[in-house]
Write an enzyme that holds these catalytic residues in place. Structure first.
Site, PDB file in Angstrom:
ATOM      1  CD  GLU A 252      -2.648   1.271   2.557  1.00  0.00           C
ATOM      2  OE1 GLU A 252      -3.532   2.137   2.642  1.00  0.00           O
ATOM      3  OE2 GLU A 252      -2.385   0.457   3.467  1.00  0.00           O
TER       4      GLU A 252
ATOM      5  NE  ARG B  62       4.337  -8.533  11.991  1.00  0.00           N
ATOM      6  CZ  ARG B  62       3.727  -7.362  12.171  1.00  0.00           C
ATOM      7  NH1 ARG B  62       2.435  -7.327  12.444  1.00  0.00           N
ATOM      8  NH2 ARG B  62       4.393  -6.242  12.080  1.00  0.00           N
TER       9      ARG B  62
ATOM     10  CE  LYS C 213       2.253   0.687   5.416  1.00  0.00           C
ATOM     11  NZ  LYS C 213       1.943   0.650   3.974  1.00  0.00           N
TER      12      LYS C 213
END
Length: 589
Positions: A283, A503, A513
């Site tokens: 994104e 992850r 983020k």
């Protein structure tokens, strides 16, 4: 052990001049070795060094090997030889054997393709280093350093381990990082291996107890953090195969098919060479950080392994957070990471198609428009209660959806929800939101669209339309996998396989983020490229080498197990990569 370096090659002693032994000769040698071992055991001595190895109760050793092959008998592992083979990138085979109870354990051997052989861990390690022309492992051109290396090799062969040995070693390391010179040599390898083996190094071992010797402990931990020293015993077990009867010394493998497993990256289920497409969907709402690096590295690895394609698709479905600046820097970061995508696309390229699929869901009664306030909707989902809008007719829902797409005021409070199962134990299947109103101008499409699909709707549609064969997702999406497949089935789309991986987490490292953006907005850092940030640009400014980062990520593999990584191992590997090229200066004031 004192005579280890004087031991002759078993192959030569046993008359294997031509590299082959008949079955009769092998049986004779086996009987001879058993007798010699029995006599030695009765006297309480080790078997003679030149005794031919029988391999205990296992099958006879291969008479011909295709590459240098380590033969060892558990629990005596040739750790030094294994470490040197990893440091020099020497391709070796391994054969692990077991002896019968009460039978003497022979020294490790190295069988060579020319029929010769060597005996003893230290001898084999030195041979492998010389064969690879790694003179640095012997102290380089400095005669004194070479002598120090030889001296430590003699010490480890002749001096029993104990407090006196540890005291001498601790004193030698008081002012040194390594035993001989300014980098790792054979001396460090053999002493580290001796300490590890003495502590029963192997599966479940935590290493020797060095708490009373601070200098040895510092040196031991530093070496243990290096890649070549990481779990050498486990690496031996992974390489080792029992000698096959009538085979070629463990060189045989599974026939047919292709096993692409490397390190911790298991094969992709149902993958066909040349037909695999993976995708990395960032994104554009921030710069790439370590978590993104793992995702793109794994996607790139599988695409290249299967001779397929890597798709980079910008998931630009939330104009409130996205900027062209972020998109440009993600592409820049991919270039720095040496990742070259075969296709670059945007979810916004498919907005019209996504709208049509949403209309299809509404028309078939599989989605409905809902104006329930967010807090109430969340409460209903927790209580598994149906929304009062759930039974609205498809015609009315479609009319409201068209108004939402145009941004009409009376439709703005509405969102589109999938009509799945509000009583499902999996919360992601309790009528998830698929479309929302947002009048923020999009950085690519401007004000053309007034409502945007959520990631949950856009991802399964675009993955299928773009030809993605395997979608790699972190395990935090596990609950959403059922939702992903439900949507593809409901819309009649081609099913995409999902491959989950854990992850990447580092201790004391922030990868959110949203929180990183807060640091930037409040001026606490110079920007997304601040060297204290876990972003690609921040890490590179801090001195991280891209090949080290790539190798480290792939060494973690695509496992589902979530772990919190320590930084010390990573920085040790980074330092090791810089050692050969780092410039050093000295000044006298």
């Amino acid at each position: 052990m004192a005579d280890e370096q004087k031991q002759s090659a078993p192959g030569a002693e046993n008359g294997a001049a031509n590299g082959e032994l008949s079955k009769g000769q092998q049986r004779k040698l086996a009987k001879k070795a058993a007798k010699m071992a029995k006599r030695a055991a009765a006297k309480g001595e080790a078997p003679p060094a030149d005794a031919p190895s029988t391999g205990g109760s296992s099958a006879p050793l291969p008479s011909v090997v295709q590459k240098p092959t380590l033969v060892y008998t558990e629990p005596v592992q040739p750790l030094a030889a294994m470490i040197v083979s990893r440091m020099t990138n020497t391709d070796i085979g391994c054969i692990a054997k077991r002896v019968a109870p009460g039978e003497a354990v022979p020294q490790p051997q190295l069988l060579l393709p020319n029929g010769a052989g060597l005996c003893g861990d230290v001898t084999i390690a030195r041979f492998l280093a010389r064969s690879a022309q790694q003179e640095g492992l012997f102290g380089g051109a400095d005669a004194l350093k070479q002598a120090y290396v030889d001296q430590w090799c003699e010490i480890v062969l002749s001096t029993p381990q104990g407090e006196a040995f540890n005291l001498a070693l601790d004193a030698a390391l008081a002012t040194r990082t390594f035993l001989a010179g300014y980098y790792v040599t054979i001396a460090d390898v053999v002493i580290w291996s001796a300490l590890t083996a003495g502590a029963g190094g192997g599966r479940g071992s935590t290493g020797p107890d060095l708490s009373a010797f601070a200098n040895i402990q510092r040196w031991f931990q530093h070496l243990s953090s290096m890649e070549a020293f990481e779990n050498p015993g486990m690496a031996l077990r992974k390489l080792s195969v029992p000698p096959k009867k009538g085979g070629k010394g463990g060189e045989g493998g599974k026939k047919g098919g292709k096993n692409v497993d490397q390190g911790g990256c298991p094969p992709l289920e149902g993958a066909v060479e040349g037909q695999v497409m993976t995708r990395f969907p960032p994104e554009p709402s921030g710069y790439m950080h370590l978590g993104h690096v793992k995702a793109v590295m794994l996607n790139n690895y599988y695409a290249r392994t299967y001779k397929g394609k890597l798709l980079v698709r910008f998931d630009d479905t939330n104009p409130s957070k996205e900027k062209e600046e972020f998109e440009e820097n993600i592409l820049k970061d991919l270039e720095k990471l040496e990742v070259v995508p075969d296709v670059v696309s945007h979810t916004s390229d498919f907005f019209d198609e996504i709208q049509n699929y949403a209309r299809k869901l509404i028309g078939e009664g599989k989605a409905y428009m809902d104006a329930t306030p967010m807090e109430v909707m969340r409460d209903e989902r927790m209580k598994m209660q149906d929304s009062k809008y759930r039974d609205t007719s498809p015609e009315e829902n479609l009319e409201l959806f068209e108004k939402l797409l145009k941004g009409e005021k009376d439709a703005q409070p509405y969102c589109l929800r999938a009509k799945i199962n509000m009583s499902d134990p999996n919360g992601t299947l309790r009528d998830p939101v698929l479309y929302r109103y947002n009048d923020t101008p999009h950085h690519r499409t401007g004000t053309r669209y007034k409502a945007y699909p959520t990631y949950d709707l856009a991802c399964p549609i675009v993955d299928s339309l773009e030809g993605v064969s395997h979608a790699l997702r972190t395990t935090e999406y596990n609950d959403r996998d059922a939702q992903y497949h439900w949507l593809q089935a409901a819309m009649g789309l081609r099913e995409v396989r999902i491959h989950a991986f854990a992850r990447l987490n580092f201790v004391y490292t922030l990868l959110s983020k949203r929180k990183l953006q807060q640091f930037v907005d409040e001026g606490l850092v110079d920007g997304w490229f601040d060297p204290r940030f876990p972003t690609v640009q921040g890490l590179i400014r801090r001195g991280v080498q891209v090949p080290v980062l790539r190798d480290f990520i792939l060494s973690q593999g695509a496992s589902r197990r979530i772990v919190n990584m320590e930084w010390d191992k990573f920085w040790a590997k980074n330092k090791q990569a810089l050692e050969p090229t780092a410039r050093r200066f000295m000044a006298v004031f």
